[in-house]
Write an enzyme that holds these catalytic residues in place. Sequence first.
Site, PDB file in Angstrom:
ATOM      1  N   HIS A  30      11.967  -2.986  19.625  1.00 38.08           N
ATOM      2  CA  HIS A  30      10.799  -3.365  18.828  1.00 38.08           C
ATOM      3  C   HIS A  30       9.510  -3.272  19.631  1.00 38.08           C
ATOM      4  CE1 HIS A  30      10.222  -7.475  20.572  1.00 38.08           C
ATOM      5  NE2 HIS A  30      11.530  -7.453  20.721  1.00 38.08           N
ATOM      6  N   CYS A  37      16.667  -8.501  23.362  1.00 38.60           N
ATOM      7  CA  CYS A  37      16.253  -7.259  22.710  1.00 38.60           C
ATOM      8  C   CYS A  37      15.342  -6.455  23.637  1.00 38.60           C
ATOM      9  CB  CYS A  37      15.542  -7.562  21.393  1.00 38.60           C
ATOM     10  SG  CYS A  37      16.661  -8.186  20.115  1.00 38.60           S
TER      11      CYS A  37
END
Length: 239
Positions: A117, A136
């Site tokens: 992301h 992440c």
Amino acid sequence: PLSMRVIVGKTSHPTPVFMEKMRYLIVNPYWHVPTRVAVRDLIPKQLSDPGFFQSRSIRVLSGWQSDAVEVDPDQVEWQAYLGGRYLPYKLRQDPGPANALGRIKFMLPNRFSIFLHDTPGRQLFNKPVRTFSAGCVRVEKPMALANYVLGLQQPSAQARLETLISQEEKQIIPLPDPIPVYLLYHTAWVGEGETLQFRDDIYGHDRRLAAALPREVAPERGNRDAENLLVKASLGLLQ
């Protein structure tokens, strides 16, 4: 080839090693705050500043179910949930420039709930060691990556993606063909000019591997020269 810096998981929340296929993108994603992050990081900030949630466009929902309703954060006794008590509420951050996931989320459904992301924290990409996430992977050039995976080579197509982002509404963009994504962990590799590169074993994977090898094969712990020889042997660099 496209290359960029990334930010990966903290040593307490390592980014796992796995392979999965990227299947779709989410433009202007919501951030559904993991409960552990809510309790550890966000609730203490709300207690210190009662306007914190509102200033970050974070909404409080009655639960994680689809029919959950919004709750006034001033009506919640947040202090009660800092001691390990189960938190029934869900925190959700609206899309926007301050969203923790940035403007684009790259989805590769997997059992670890890991994805790639964007991020508003651009300054962290200048750090020499970039272990700041909860697992992440934050990417330095999200627009370039989106254009690459979507095959957007025409300026008009790229402009459409920018238009979607400017609308600040969640949009899902399926990939025509899923793309394999490999999240790997290397502390040694051969770089340009066949130069052998070494990096710190930030997650301790090499140390655990060395400890698991038979005594006659494993190098003595702390002996960097012996460890390097073991890596060279595994890369087929010893004659």
